[in-house]
Design a protein around this motif. Structure first.
Motif, PDB file in Angstrom:
ATOM      1  N   ILE A  90      12.822  55.400  21.498  1.00 51.58           N
ATOM      2  CA  ILE A  90      13.090  56.503  20.562  1.00 51.58           C
ATOM      3  C   ILE A  90      11.765  57.050  20.005  1.00 51.58           C
ATOM      4  N   GLU A  91      10.859  56.138  19.651  1.00 55.91           N
ATOM      5  CA  GLU A  91       9.605  56.564  19.007  1.00 55.91           C
ATOM      6  C   GLU A  91       8.602  57.153  19.990  1.00 55.91           C
ATOM      7  N   ASN A  92       8.607  56.665  21.231  1.00 54.13           N
ATOM      8  CA  ASN A  92       7.546  57.046  22.174  1.00 54.13           C
ATOM      9  C   ASN A  92       7.975  57.995  23.282  1.00 54.13           C
ATOM     10  N   ILE A  93       9.261  57.981  23.621  1.00 55.07           N
ATOM     11  CA  ILE A  93       9.699  58.752  24.795  1.00 55.07           C
ATOM     12  C   ILE A  93      10.689  59.859  24.434  1.00 55.07           C
ATOM     13  N   GLN A  94      11.279  59.793  23.240  1.00 57.31           N
ATOM     14  CA  GLN A  94      12.340  60.747  22.852  1.00 57.31           C
ATOM     15  C   GLN A  94      13.423  60.803  23.936  1.00 57.31           C
ATOM     16  N   THR A  95      13.947  59.647  24.256  1.00 59.56           N
ATOM     17  CA  THR A  95      14.923  59.533  25.335  1.00 59.56           C
ATOM     18  C   THR A  95      16.314  59.988  24.883  1.00 59.56           C
ATOM     19  N   ASP A  96      17.097  60.562  25.814  1.00 59.90           N
ATOM     20  CA  ASP A  96      18.449  61.060  25.498  1.00 59.90           C
ATOM     21  C   ASP A  96      19.534  60.022  25.752  1.00 59.90           C
ATOM     22  N   GLN A  97      19.222  59.062  26.609  1.00 59.72           N
ATOM     23  CA  GLN A  97      20.193  58.025  26.949  1.00 59.72           C
ATOM     24  C   GLN A  97      19.426  56.812  27.452  1.00 59.72           C
ATOM     25  N   VAL A  98      20.056  55.624  27.288  1.00 56.25           N
ATOM     26  CA  VAL A  98      19.378  54.405  27.733  1.00 56.25           C
ATOM     27  C   VAL A  98      20.291  53.570  28.615  1.00 56.25           C
ATOM     28  N   ILE A  99      19.647  52.876  29.552  1.00 52.48           N
ATOM     29  CA  ILE A  99      20.343  51.868  30.360  1.00 52.48           C
ATOM     30  C   ILE A  99      19.835  50.505  29.904  1.00 52.48           C
ATOM     31  N   LEU A 100      20.772  49.626  29.549  1.00 51.39           N
ATOM     32  CA  LEU A 100      20.410  48.244  29.231  1.00 51.39           C
ATOM     33  C   LEU A 100      20.595  47.415  30.483  1.00 51.39           C
ATOM     34  N   MET A 101      19.559  46.675  30.872  1.00 51.33           N
ATOM     35  CA  MET A 101      19.718  45.780  32.016  1.00 51.33           C
ATOM     36  C   MET A 101      19.010  44.459  31.764  1.00 51.33           C
ATOM     37  N   LEU A 102      19.466  43.433  32.476  1.00 53.16           N
ATOM     38  CA  LEU A 102      18.910  42.090  32.356  1.00 53.16           C
ATOM     39  C   LEU A 102      18.124  41.774  33.618  1.00 53.16           C
ATOM     40  N   CYS A 103      17.126  40.901  33.480  1.00 55.38           N
ATOM     41  CA  CYS A 103      16.358  40.613  34.695  1.00 55.38           C
ATOM     42  C   CYS A 103      17.023  39.528  35.539  1.00 55.38           C
ATOM     43  N   ASP A 104      18.127  38.918  35.066  1.00 56.56           N
ATOM     44  CA  ASP A 104      18.721  37.838  35.861  1.00 56.56           C
ATOM     45  C   ASP A 104      20.000  38.258  36.589  1.00 56.56           C
ATOM     46  N   GLN A 105      20.152  39.551  36.837  1.00 55.93           N
ATOM     47  CA  GLN A 105      21.253  40.035  37.691  1.00 55.93           C
ATOM     48  C   GLN A 105      20.598  40.564  38.968  1.00 55.93           C
ATOM     49  N   PRO A 106      20.382  39.693  39.950  1.00 58.61           N
ATOM     50  CA  PRO A 106      19.534  40.046  41.095  1.00 58.61           C
ATOM     51  C   PRO A 106      20.088  41.146  41.993  1.00 58.61           C
ATOM     52  N   PHE A 107      21.366  41.485  41.840  1.00 59.47           N
ATOM     53  CA  PHE A 107      21.933  42.517  42.712  1.00 59.47           C
ATOM     54  C   PHE A 107      21.885  43.918  42.107  1.00 59.47           C
ATOM     55  N   VAL A 108      21.322  44.024  40.912  1.00 57.30           N
ATOM     56  CA  VAL A 108      21.143  45.347  40.308  1.00 57.30           C
ATOM     57  C   VAL A 108      19.982  46.027  41.034  1.00 57.30           C
ATOM     58  N   ASP A 109      20.263  47.209  41.591  1.00 63.32           N
ATOM     59  CA  ASP A 109      19.205  47.924  42.314  1.00 63.32           C
ATOM     60  C   ASP A 109      19.172  49.387  41.898  1.00 63.32           C
ATOM     61  N   ALA A 110      18.237  50.129  42.488  1.00 69.35           N
ATOM     62  CA  ALA A 110      18.063  51.541  42.126  1.00 69.35           C
ATOM     63  C   ALA A 110      19.335  52.341  42.407  1.00 69.35           C
ATOM     64  N   VAL A 111      20.044  51.976  43.462  1.00 69.25           N
ATOM     65  CA  VAL A 111      21.283  52.701  43.812  1.00 69.25           C
ATOM     66  C   VAL A 111      22.297  52.588  42.673  1.00 69.25           C
ATOM     67  N   LEU A 112      22.460  51.374  42.140  1.00 68.07           N
ATOM     68  CA  LEU A 112      23.399  51.168  41.031  1.00 68.07           C
ATOM     69  C   LEU A 112      22.933  51.911  39.776  1.00 68.07           C
ATOM     70  N   LEU A 113      21.644  51.832  39.477  1.00 67.40           N
ATOM     71  CA  LEU A 113      21.120  52.520  38.291  1.00 67.40           C
ATOM     72  C   LEU A 113      21.328  54.029  38.408  1.00 67.40           C
ATOM     73  N   ASN A 114      21.125  54.564  39.610  1.00 65.30           N
ATOM     74  CA  ASN A 114      21.360  56.003  39.833  1.00 65.30           C
ATOM     75  C   ASN A 114      22.828  56.348  39.674  1.00 65.30           C
ATOM     76  N   ARG A 115      23.710  55.448  40.115  1.00 62.20           N
ATOM     77  CA  ARG A 115      25.151  55.707  39.947  1.00 62.20           C
ATOM     78  C   ARG A 115      25.517  55.801  38.470  1.00 62.20           C
ATOM     79  N   LEU A 116      24.918  54.954  37.650  1.00 65.91           N
ATOM     80  CA  LEU A 116      25.181  55.021  36.205  1.00 65.91           C
ATOM     81  C   LEU A 116      24.797  56.398  35.667  1.00 65.91           C
ATOM     82  N   ILE A 117      23.617  56.866  36.070  1.00 58.96           N
ATOM     83  CA  ILE A 117      23.121  58.166  35.590  1.00 58.96           C
ATOM     84  C   ILE A 117      23.998  59.307  36.106  1.00 58.96           C
TER      85      ILE A 117
END
Length: 195
Positions: A90-117
């Motif tokens: 919020i302070e540095n990027i003025q972002t409109d939306q956020v994705i929360l992700m964990l580093c221990d879900q090894p099957f999360v990939d760019a394709v899934l993140l793009n689908r969310l968007i």
């Protein structure tokens, strides 16, 4: 719409007995893999939230290339780590939306993140969350109208609370592999066979 990713990697992996952020799969640490997939996605920015032993965890990824914030209150639970990342965006990027992700879900990939968007854009819903094992959870995308509510969570309360409070504004994205995370050595053995 500017999308920021908050990669939560602050925990001490007490159940695993060693830092899961640094577990290697396919020649990469879990945290490095999560960063690379984030950077390959359509998201505009990423921030890594560390807590337990941050200097040691930073040996597991190229920390010069990504903003890192330290949550000194990480032991209070997930809420404070997520809020540390959200405040930074919020302070540095003025972002409109956020994705929360964990580093221990090894099957999360760019394709899934793009689908969310993409689903956020096409559905008009304020929250897009992943569905697995009979529940809904992260990775999940929240638009700015939920930032204040995310910032008011306490202790071990996670983003799930916000998701369940607003089920009418949630689109659930089927992601059965989201159920696979790495809490024990047995989980690791299983995942090595799957990857």
């Amino acid at each position: 719409m500017k999308t920021g990713i908050i990669l939560l990697a602050a925990g001490s992996s007490s159940r695993l007995g060693r830092p899961k952020q640094l577990v290697e799969l396919g020649g990469k640490t879990l945290i490095q893999n999560a960063i690379e997939e984030s950077k390959k996605s359509q998201a505009d920015s990423i921030v890594i939230v560390l807590g337990w032993n941050p200097d040691f965890i930073q040996t597991g990824f190229e920390s010069k290339n990504v903003p890192v914030v330290i949550n000194k209150s990480w032991e209070e639970g997930m809420a404070s780590s997520m809020q540390t990342g959200l405040k930074f965006l919020i302070e540095n990027i003025q972002t409109d939306q956020v994705i929360l992700m964990l580093c221990d879900q090894p099957f999360v990939d760019a394709v899934l993140l793009n689908r969310l968007i993409e689903e956020k854009e096409s559905s008009g819903k304020g929250i897009i969350a992943c569905s697995y094992s009979g529940t809904i959870g992260v990775p999940a995308l929240f638009d700015a109208s939920y930032f204040n509510e995310l910032l008011s969570l306490k202790g071990s309360e996670g983003a799930k609370k916000v998701i369940f409070n607003h089920s009418e504004d949630v689109l659930a994205l089927d992601f059965p592999e989201g159920a696979i995370d790495l809490d024990t050595e047995d989980d690791l053995k299983k995942i090595k066979n799957l990857k």
